[in-house]
Design a protein around this motif. Sequence first.
Motif, PDB file in Angstrom:
ATOM      1  N   GLN A 311       0.832  -1.216   0.000  1.00  0.00           N
ATOM      2  CA  GLN A 311       0.000   0.000   0.000  1.00  0.00           C
ATOM      3  C   GLN A 311       0.863   1.262   0.000  1.00  0.00           C
ATOM      4  OE1 GLN A 311      -2.506  -0.349   3.384  1.00  0.00           O
ATOM      5  NE2 GLN A 311      -3.898  -1.809   2.402  1.00  0.00           N
ATOM      6  N   SER A 312       2.045   1.166   0.614  1.00  0.00           N
ATOM      7  CA  SER A 312       2.882   2.367   0.722  1.00  0.00           C
ATOM      8  C   SER A 312       3.584   2.686  -0.593  1.00  0.00           C
ATOM      9  CB  SER A 312       3.904   2.190   1.840  1.00  0.00           C
ATOM     10  OG  SER A 312       4.844   1.226   1.443  1.00  0.00           O
ATOM     11  N   GLY A 313       3.485   1.809  -1.565  1.00  0.00           N
ATOM     12  CA  GLY A 313       4.130   2.048  -2.849  1.00  0.00           C
ATOM     13  C   GLY A 313       3.122   2.409  -3.921  1.00  0.00           C
ATOM     14  N   LEU A 316       2.981   1.276 -11.638  1.00  0.00           N
ATOM     15  CA  LEU A 316       3.498   2.015 -12.796  1.00  0.00           C
ATOM     16  C   LEU A 316       2.460   2.993 -13.315  1.00  0.00           C
ATOM     17  CD1 LEU A 316       5.474  -0.448 -15.087  1.00  0.00           C
ATOM     18  CD2 LEU A 316       6.319   1.495 -13.780  1.00  0.00           C
ATOM     19  N   ASP A 317       1.164   2.684 -13.034  1.00  0.00           N
ATOM     20  CA  ASP A 317       0.091   3.543 -13.510  1.00  0.00           C
ATOM     21  C   ASP A 317      -0.122   4.735 -12.586  1.00  0.00           C
ATOM     22  OD1 ASP A 317      -0.796   2.114 -11.412  1.00  0.00           O
ATOM     23  OD2 ASP A 317      -2.477   1.151 -12.463  1.00  0.00           O
ATOM     24  N   GLY A 318       0.723   4.847 -11.527  1.00  0.00           N
ATOM     25  CA  GLY A 318       0.631   6.012 -10.657  1.00  0.00           C
ATOM     26  C   GLY A 318      -0.356   5.856  -9.510  1.00  0.00           C
ATOM     27  N   VAL A 319      -1.064   4.705  -9.471  1.00  0.00           N
ATOM     28  CA  VAL A 319      -2.040   4.505  -8.394  1.00  0.00           C
ATOM     29  C   VAL A 319      -1.321   3.890  -7.195  1.00  0.00           C
ATOM     30  CG1 VAL A 319      -4.167   3.379  -7.711  1.00  0.00           C
ATOM     31  CG2 VAL A 319      -3.855   4.150 -10.072  1.00  0.00           C
ATOM     32  N   SER A 320      -1.482   4.497  -6.030  1.00  0.00           N
ATOM     33  CA  SER A 320      -0.843   3.934  -4.845  1.00  0.00           C
ATOM     34  C   SER A 320      -1.920   3.471  -3.871  1.00  0.00           C
ATOM     35  CB  SER A 320       0.070   4.959  -4.192  1.00  0.00           C
ATOM     36  OG  SER A 320      -0.722   6.056  -3.784  1.00  0.00           O
ATOM     37  N   THR A 352       8.363   3.367  -4.598  1.00  0.00           N
ATOM     38  CA  THR A 352       7.649   4.219  -3.661  1.00  0.00           C
ATOM     39  C   THR A 352       6.890   5.280  -4.463  1.00  0.00           C
ATOM     40  OG1 THR A 352       9.418   3.838  -2.108  1.00  0.00           O
ATOM     41  CG2 THR A 352       7.933   5.646  -1.608  1.00  0.00           C
ATOM     42  N   GLY A 353       7.516   5.709  -5.558  1.00  0.00           N
ATOM     43  CA  GLY A 353       6.822   6.583  -6.487  1.00  0.00           C
ATOM     44  C   GLY A 353       6.473   5.800  -7.738  1.00  0.00           C
ATOM     45  N   SER A 354       5.902   6.470  -8.728  1.00  0.00           N
ATOM     46  CA  SER A 354       5.459   5.735  -9.898  1.00  0.00           C
ATOM     47  C   SER A 354       6.512   5.714 -11.009  1.00  0.00           C
ATOM     48  CB  SER A 354       4.159   6.328 -10.427  1.00  0.00           C
ATOM     49  OG  SER A 354       4.409   7.662 -10.815  1.00  0.00           O
ATOM     50  N   ALA A 355       7.729   6.294 -10.751  1.00  0.00           N
ATOM     51  CA  ALA A 355       8.764   6.299 -11.781  1.00  0.00           C
ATOM     52  C   ALA A 355       9.141   4.869 -12.152  1.00  0.00           C
ATOM     53  CB  ALA A 355       9.992   7.048 -11.277  1.00  0.00           C
ATOM     54  N   ALA A 356       9.427   4.652 -13.453  1.00  0.00           N
ATOM     55  CA  ALA A 356       9.648   3.290 -13.954  1.00  0.00           C
ATOM     56  C   ALA A 356      10.820   2.614 -13.276  1.00  0.00           C
ATOM     57  CB  ALA A 356       9.876   3.350 -15.457  1.00  0.00           C
ATOM     58  N   GLY A 357      11.851   3.380 -12.927  1.00  0.00           N
ATOM     59  CA  GLY A 357      13.052   2.755 -12.380  1.00  0.00           C
ATOM     60  C   GLY A 357      13.068   2.712 -10.869  1.00  0.00           C
TER      61      GLY A 357
ATOM     62  N   PRO B 154      23.625  35.080 -21.543  1.00  0.00           N
ATOM     63  CA  PRO B 154      23.821  35.847 -20.302  1.00  0.00           C
ATOM     64  C   PRO B 154      22.630  35.684 -19.358  1.00  0.00           C
ATOM     65  CG  PRO B 154      24.037  37.211 -22.273  1.00  0.00           C
ATOM     66  CD  PRO B 154      23.447  35.932 -22.714  1.00  0.00           C
ATOM     67  N   VAL B 155      21.415  35.582 -19.906  1.00  0.00           N
ATOM     68  CA  VAL B 155      20.206  35.492 -19.082  1.00  0.00           C
ATOM     69  C   VAL B 155      20.035  34.084 -18.534  1.00  0.00           C
ATOM     70  CG1 VAL B 155      17.757  35.990 -18.986  1.00  0.00           C
ATOM     71  CG2 VAL B 155      19.217  37.161 -20.681  1.00  0.00           C
ATOM     72  N   ASP B 156      19.984  33.092 -19.427  1.00  0.00           N
ATOM     73  CA  ASP B 156      19.857  31.688 -19.021  1.00  0.00           C
ATOM     74  C   ASP B 156      20.986  30.916 -19.684  1.00  0.00           C
ATOM     75  OD1 ASP B 156      19.212  29.129 -18.411  1.00  0.00           O
ATOM     76  OD2 ASP B 156      17.054  29.326 -18.878  1.00  0.00           O
ATOM     77  N   SER B 157      22.017  30.597 -18.901  1.00  0.00           N
ATOM     78  CA  SER B 157      23.213  30.003 -19.488  1.00  0.00           C
ATOM     79  C   SER B 157      23.172  28.480 -19.510  1.00  0.00           C
ATOM     80  CB  SER B 157      24.441  30.489 -18.721  1.00  0.00           C
ATOM     81  OG  SER B 157      24.326  30.075 -17.381  1.00  0.00           O
ATOM     82  N   ARG B 158      21.969  27.895 -19.408  1.00  0.00           N
ATOM     83  CA  ARG B 158      21.888  26.431 -19.380  1.00  0.00           C
ATOM     84  C   ARG B 158      21.424  25.926 -20.734  1.00  0.00           C
ATOM     85  NH1 ARG B 158      17.684  25.497 -14.925  1.00  0.00           N
ATOM     86  NH2 ARG B 158      16.744  27.158 -16.149  1.00  0.00           N
ATOM     87  N   PRO B 159      22.320  25.342 -21.562  1.00  0.00           N
ATOM     88  CA  PRO B 159      21.893  24.853 -22.888  1.00  0.00           C
ATOM     89  C   PRO B 159      21.019  23.595 -22.752  1.00  0.00           C
ATOM     90  CG  PRO B 159      24.210  24.323 -22.501  1.00  0.00           C
ATOM     91  CD  PRO B 159      23.759  25.119 -21.323  1.00  0.00           C
ATOM     92  N   MET B 160      21.208  22.820 -21.678  1.00  0.00           N
ATOM     93  CA  MET B 160      20.485  21.559 -21.521  1.00  0.00           C
ATOM     94  C   MET B 160      19.743  21.575 -20.194  1.00  0.00           C
ATOM     95  SD  MET B 160      20.878  19.546 -23.997  1.00  0.00           S
ATOM     96  CE  MET B 160      21.644  20.043 -25.519  1.00  0.00           C
ATOM     97  N   LEU B 161      18.551  20.981 -20.237  1.00  0.00           N
ATOM     98  CA  LEU B 161      17.796  20.854 -18.987  1.00  0.00           C
ATOM     99  C   LEU B 161      17.709  19.378 -18.609  1.00  0.00           C
ATOM    100  CD1 LEU B 161      14.881  23.395 -19.405  1.00  0.00           C
ATOM    101  CD2 LEU B 161      16.988  23.608 -18.045  1.00  0.00           C
ATOM    102  N   TYR B 162      17.667  19.103 -17.280  1.00  0.00           N
ATOM    103  CA  TYR B 162      17.597  17.718 -16.808  1.00  0.00           C
ATOM    104  C   TYR B 162      16.144  17.323 -16.604  1.00  0.00           C
ATOM    105  CZ  TYR B 162      18.560  13.608 -13.900  1.00  0.00           C
ATOM    106  OH  TYR B 162      18.611  12.347 -13.403  1.00  0.00           O
ATOM    107  N   GLY B 163      15.718  16.246 -17.278  1.00  0.00           N
ATOM    108  CA  GLY B 163      14.315  15.821 -17.175  1.00  0.00           C
ATOM    109  C   GLY B 163      14.130  14.615 -16.279  1.00  0.00           C
ATOM    110  N   GLY B 164      15.250  14.033 -15.807  1.00  0.00           N
ATOM    111  CA  GLY B 164      15.123  12.850 -14.935  1.00  0.00           C
ATOM    112  C   GLY B 164      14.887  13.261 -13.504  1.00  0.00           C
ATOM    113  N   ASP B 165      14.968  12.279 -12.580  1.00  0.00           N
ATOM    114  CA  ASP B 165      14.864  12.650 -11.178  1.00  0.00           C
ATOM    115  C   ASP B 165      16.160  12.267 -10.476  1.00  0.00           C
ATOM    116  OD1 ASP B 165      14.800   9.934 -10.734  1.00  0.00           O
ATOM    117  OD2 ASP B 165      12.623   9.855 -10.506  1.00  0.00           O
TER     118      ASP B 165
END
Lengths: 460, 312
Positions: A311-313, A316-320, A352-357, B154-165
Amino acid sequence: MGGLTSALNIGKTSLLTSQKTIEVTGNNIANVNTPGYSRQIPILSSYPTVQINGQSFGTGVKIDQVMRNHDTFLQRQLGERSATAGEADARSMPLTQVEQVISISESSIAGEISRFFDSWQELSTDPSNSALRNQVLQRAQTLSGNFNSTIRELSSAQEDINVTLESKVEAVNFKLKEIATLNQRIASLETKGQGALSDRDRRDQLVTELSSSLGVSYFEGDNGMVSLQLPGGHTLVQDSTAMSLETQRVDGNVQFSLRAPSGGSVALIPGNFGGEFRGLMSVRDSHIPGVVADLDKLAYNLLNEVNTLHQSGSGLDGVSGRDFFTPLAVEAGAASQIAVGLTQGNQLAAGTGSAAGDNRNALNLAALSSKKVIGGTETFTGFYANLASRVGIDVQQNSLTQMGSQDSLLQLQNRRDSSAGVSLEEEMINLIMFQKGFEASAKLLSTVDEMMDSLLSLKR
Amino acid sequence: MKVTNMNTYRTLLSQMDRTSSELNQSRITSATGKRLTKASDDPTSVRPAMLARERIQGADGFLRTMASGLSRLDVQDTNLGQAENLLIRASELVVMSGNGAYSAADRLSMADELKNLRESMLVVANSQVDGKYAFAGYAENTQPFSANPAYNPPVDSRPMLYGGDQGSVKLEISPGEQVAVNIDGQSLFLGDADGDGNPDPGKVDIFALLARVEEGLRSNDQAGVSAELDNLKTALEQVSGFRSQVGNTASRLETSRDAMADVQVDLKELLSSYEDADLAETLTKMMQQEQALQAAMSVTSRISKMSILDYL
């Protein structure tokens, strides 16, 4: 002349008696293999002497009575021992069946539990892999299926016991009736001064058989009739009246009551019985339910621990907050009802979250297998192993009891046979002895005959 | 004491029954090689044997986990090595561009090469293993690095953004022991471990650095380009720091793997001592039982031959 006639008379009694003794010996030989037969012995005595001219002369021989070699003490012991042996024998089959169900092989419930948690561990290495997700579901289904089928097999073992008990009742009732009839016969023969040897043998045999199946106790009254009682004190046979056992099904289990010929009936509890019946009912009423309760506890704890973590997790569909197993309210019956509640691999909360990895929850679930979660002292496998080892100890102890009581039963039967049984050697030697007696009596008669001839030839 | 026929046969029969059932048990034992096939064979061994078997099975799982962790680390080591090479090449170009012999046109072609290097770096940063992004944390299905639409130096010097966590993928390698087997792409490539969008002190945004160098070369700003040499060194250290971390983790996994394999061998031996039959002992016992049974049979035949009737 009176002298010779009485000599002829003596010869006649001797000839008849020898014939009778040979008959008794023959009967003994004929019954050499009859179970429960007590060896019969002719008791010879001489006819009263007559006084002639102040001197006493014998007048021949007669058979006073034919007795049976019998030892009441041994017979009682045989009954008591048969009850113990009967109980252990009867427990042996169903206990072995329980042992087979609570297997210790790799395909046991404990093995399935390990494999279930292993599959979570494997999933933690690649949490978005749908094959691994399905593997977790399949392992869980196998595991809950194994719990369910184990409970089914245990209740079918109980049902087998019920059917066995029902099938034994008819034979028991028949024996009770036969004992009552024999009581009647023995009393009426013996009041007429006649022996009822084979009837008594048959009755002893029946009483021993009933000791084995019911653990009956008995005593013999002055009239030669025996009363039979259950260990709980209920009378089964009183003189020539036999009660009969009846069965009813209460909640699926066989219960007994005792019906008197007059129509009244008393309910019996399992504690009233001894012998085979007690053995069978103890496995049905205490042993198997104990095992089932342990399995329920195992299943209930497993279900709750897994569900709480799951339940605490999040899937993949984001439902916990999903339950992994279908939740159950009470522990009783958990092992027979445990079932997987999820249907899709992507519903598994590996993260714990819905991220794939995200594999954090899978790691937590895999770690459950080595946590002491049952009562805070046992892992799942440890708990099952204790259960299996307890079942093993019960089987082992019962088989020791069984072997011990069979040994002492064998000793007792041998002791009984050595006092009351038929030995062919003994009978053969007796046969020779009685045959010589017969030959000598015949010789006596022919001698007297010659003497009479010589006497009669005097007149010529 | 009188011995009746029934006595003799009853005793013999029970003895023969017992011997042949023991013999049967010995035969099963020697055929299966197991002395513990059901709980009643030896109830005290049941618990240790089952726990040992569970641990052996668990060790199998840990070994598989470690193998998968190691192959993951291998791939990362290759990626990081490639990133190192790209940065080394970039440093070479910067050093070369400082040479006065090169013309503005030469620097322009150097700028083109640097653009290629930056693109290669992006490929490394977005590299996939089994179709999953290696430097995206838990968000392995999301491409971690993508162009910043608001990029405007000069305003935003980041050419790449990180989309992961910033999820740290951990594997359990022995009961209770977890190791991280992934690298946070944001701190590796953007030097931003705390996720505030700017490089942490002492760290560099590799993509921004490469972009600055490229721009410097294009605009023939020799001094500006040379000034970035220190930053390139820092970037190289940033990458090799992670690379040595990967190496350390890999060697820890290898040590654990060898230890686990040893433990497994010990456990198998332990399990064997509980559940395997001593074959020599079983066979000897079986021969004894066979002899006992033969003796019992020959006694039986003697009894049937001997009868008082033959002597009368």
